[in-house]
Design an enzyme around this catalytic site. Structure first.
Site, mmCIF file in Angstrom:
data_model
loop_
_atom_site.group_PDB
_atom_site.id
_atom_site.type_symbol
_atom_site.label_atom_id
_atom_site.label_comp_id
_atom_site.label_asym_id
_atom_site.label_seq_id
_atom_site.Cartn_x
_atom_site.Cartn_y
_atom_site.Cartn_z
ATOM 1 N N CYS A 43 -20.246 0.258 -16.920
ATOM 2 C CA CYS A 43 -20.107 0.330 -15.466
ATOM 3 C C CYS A 43 -21.272 -0.356 -14.750
ATOM 4 O O CYS A 43 -22.442 -0.083 -15.054
ATOM 5 C CB CYS A 43 -20.025 1.795 -15.025
ATOM 6 S SG CYS A 43 -19.823 1.984 -13.241
ATOM 7 N N GLU A 73 0.824 -1.208 0.000
ATOM 8 C CA GLU A 73 0.000 0.000 0.000
ATOM 9 C C GLU A 73 0.857 1.256 0.000
ATOM 10 O O GLU A 73 0.534 2.237 -0.672
ATOM 11 C CB GLU A 73 -0.950 0.003 1.196
ATOM 12 C CG GLU A 73 -2.077 -1.031 1.092
ATOM 13 C CD GLU A 73 -2.945 -0.826 -0.132
ATOM 14 O OE1 GLU A 73 -2.974 0.290 -0.678
ATOM 15 O OE2 GLU A 73 -3.597 -1.791 -0.556
ATOM 16 N N CYS A 97 -14.373 4.178 -14.219
ATOM 17 C CA CYS A 97 -14.718 5.515 -13.721
ATOM 18 C C CYS A 97 -13.472 6.385 -13.696
ATOM 19 O O CYS A 97 -13.059 6.900 -12.665
ATOM 20 C CB CYS A 97 -15.353 5.399 -12.333
ATOM 21 S SG CYS A 97 -16.296 6.862 -11.825
ATOM 22 N N ASP A 115 -9.515 5.945 -1.647
ATOM 23 C CA ASP A 115 -8.405 6.562 -2.377
ATOM 24 C C ASP A 115 -9.016 7.508 -3.406
ATOM 25 O O ASP A 115 -10.228 7.728 -3.425
ATOM 26 C CB ASP A 115 -7.489 5.510 -3.004
ATOM 27 C CG ASP A 115 -8.138 4.791 -4.179
ATOM 28 O OD1 ASP A 115 -9.356 4.973 -4.408
ATOM 29 O OD2 ASP A 115 -7.424 4.041 -4.870
ATOM 30 N N CYS A 124 -26.155 5.531 -10.614
ATOM 31 C CA CYS A 124 -25.215 6.657 -10.556
ATOM 32 C C CYS A 124 -25.930 7.978 -10.837
ATOM 33 O O CYS A 124 -26.473 8.196 -11.923
ATOM 34 C CB CYS A 124 -24.090 6.458 -11.577
ATOM 35 S SG CYS A 124 -22.908 7.816 -11.623
ATOM 36 N N TYR A 183 -6.220 6.550 4.538
ATOM 37 C CA TYR A 183 -6.304 5.567 3.460
ATOM 38 C C TYR A 183 -5.554 4.280 3.816
ATOM 39 O O TYR A 183 -6.111 3.178 3.802
ATOM 40 C CB TYR A 183 -5.749 6.139 2.147
ATOM 41 C CG TYR A 183 -5.481 5.040 1.157
ATOM 42 C CD1 TYR A 183 -6.528 4.499 0.416
ATOM 43 C CD2 TYR A 183 -4.211 4.479 1.018
ATOM 44 C CE1 TYR A 183 -6.312 3.444 -0.456
ATOM 45 C CE2 TYR A 183 -3.984 3.435 0.150
ATOM 46 C CZ TYR A 183 -5.040 2.921 -0.580
ATOM 47 O OH TYR A 183 -4.824 1.871 -1.420
ATOM 48 N N CYS A 192 -18.940 4.749 -18.832
ATOM 49 C CA CYS A 192 -20.218 4.535 -18.140
ATOM 50 C C CYS A 192 -21.040 3.372 -18.685
ATOM 51 O O CYS A 192 -21.647 2.629 -17.899
ATOM 52 C CB CYS A 192 -21.037 5.821 -18.147
ATOM 53 S SG CYS A 192 -20.193 7.211 -17.339
#
Length: 304
Positions: A210, A51, A200, A152, A216, A134, A207
């Site tokens: 998605c 990370e 995204c 994030d 959305c 995060y 889209c």
DNA sequence: CATACGTGGAT
DNA sequence: TATCCACGTAT
């Protein structure tokens, strides 16, 4: 308590916290999950290192550097026992060298306060140097299978667009937490990363492909300008120029010190400012402040 | 809350 | 060649 202000209030539960949408997304993830090596371990230290690297480095380069780092420092204890110079050396080329020092310091705290094991308590993780909201939650979710929302910049963008609102940091975290299907924290957060990375996107989002499009808010309203992700909490904005910056000189000095000490007379040249010794010494002093560099009458070196 | 912080890739 | 972009933490 309905009133004019209510419509302006940020949402407490976003469209992602919906059973049908969750199912669609988990189905999408089953077919589109990225095959990344750190997704195959639940070891706290390995996850923590991955990370920290992924905060600042593209996946392609971390793929090479992550196993190398872990081979050299397979546990917090082995990292804590090493000198800062060794850890900085293992970090070379990844950028943001302060984080190598923070990782070394975090390893020491883990050894001294947590028996050498990466803690799973949010407060304990947040108290480690270099670990913020995060990374602390990423470690909890990906190493310990907790059900936190990991925000994030990609997830922050998804949250803002689906809610069709500019979000505060507090609201973004609240929405992220509320959307996690109980017991599915690991899969859910990984799938949000993959949706953010492949669909995204900041510009030209995909889209039609998605799994969240039916819920959305931004998509359903025709994706009007401005993009609600612009200026929303956790979404990156513009940055200052690098060429000619102090950062560039810092990077040059740390890279040079990885090969050996630098004499005072060579400092300005090494940092790329042959005509500005004052600036070179001033910026080198910031590296000393950060604990990345040691200075003596003989010159500059990495901390042993 | 705005800014500093590194390096490499994309355009 | 020049410019923009990613990435979270500390202050």
């Amino acid at each position: 308590m309905a009133g004019p202000g209510q419509l302006d209030r940020e949402p407490e539960v976003g469209p992602l916290a919906d059973g049908a949408l969750v199912e669609a997304a988990l189905d999408w993830f089953a077919d589109h999950e990225r095959d990344l090596p750190w997704r195959r371990t639940r070891d706290g230290w390995s996850i923590l290192v991955s990370e920290l690297m992924l905060q600042q480095t593209q996946v392609a380069r971390v793929l090479v550097r992550w196993p190398e780092f872990l081979e050299q420092f397979p546990t917090p204890a082995r990292c804590a026992q090493a000198s800062p110079a060794e850890v900085i050396g293992a970090w070379a080329g990844l950028g943001y060298n302060r984080r190598a020092i923070n990782l070394h310091r975090a390893a020491s705290v883990i050894v001294e306060d947590h028996d050498g094991r990466v803690p799973d308590d949010l407060g304990d993780l947040l108290s480690l140097p270099g670990i913020g909201p995060y990374t602390a939650r990423a470690v909890r979710v990906f190493a310990f299978c907790r059900d936190d929302g990991v925000v994030d910049t990609n997830v922050a963008r998804i949250l803002a667009r689906t809610a069709n609102a500019r979000l505060s940091a507090r609201t973004a975290q609240q929405l992220a937490d509320a959307a996690v299907p109980p017991g599915e924290g690991w899969r859910w957060n990984q799938l949000l990363f993959d949706v953010g990375a492949t669909l995204c996107r900041p510009r030209d989002p995909k889209c039609p492909a998605c799994p969240f499009r039916s819920g959305c808010g931004w998509y359903r309203s025709g994706r009007p300008d401005p993009d609600p992700a612009t200026g929303s909490a956790g979404v990156s904005g513009r940055q200052s120029r690098f060429d000619g910056s102090d950062r560039q000189g810092r990077g040059r000095l740390v890279a040079a010190l990885g090969r050996g000490p630098v004499a005072p007379d060579d400092l300005a040249v090494v940092m790329g400012w042959p005509d500005d010794g004052l600036r070179a010494r001033r910026v080198a002093a910031t590296l000393v402040d950060d604990g990345l560099v040691e200075c003596s009458v003989d010159g500059y070196r990495l901390p042993g």
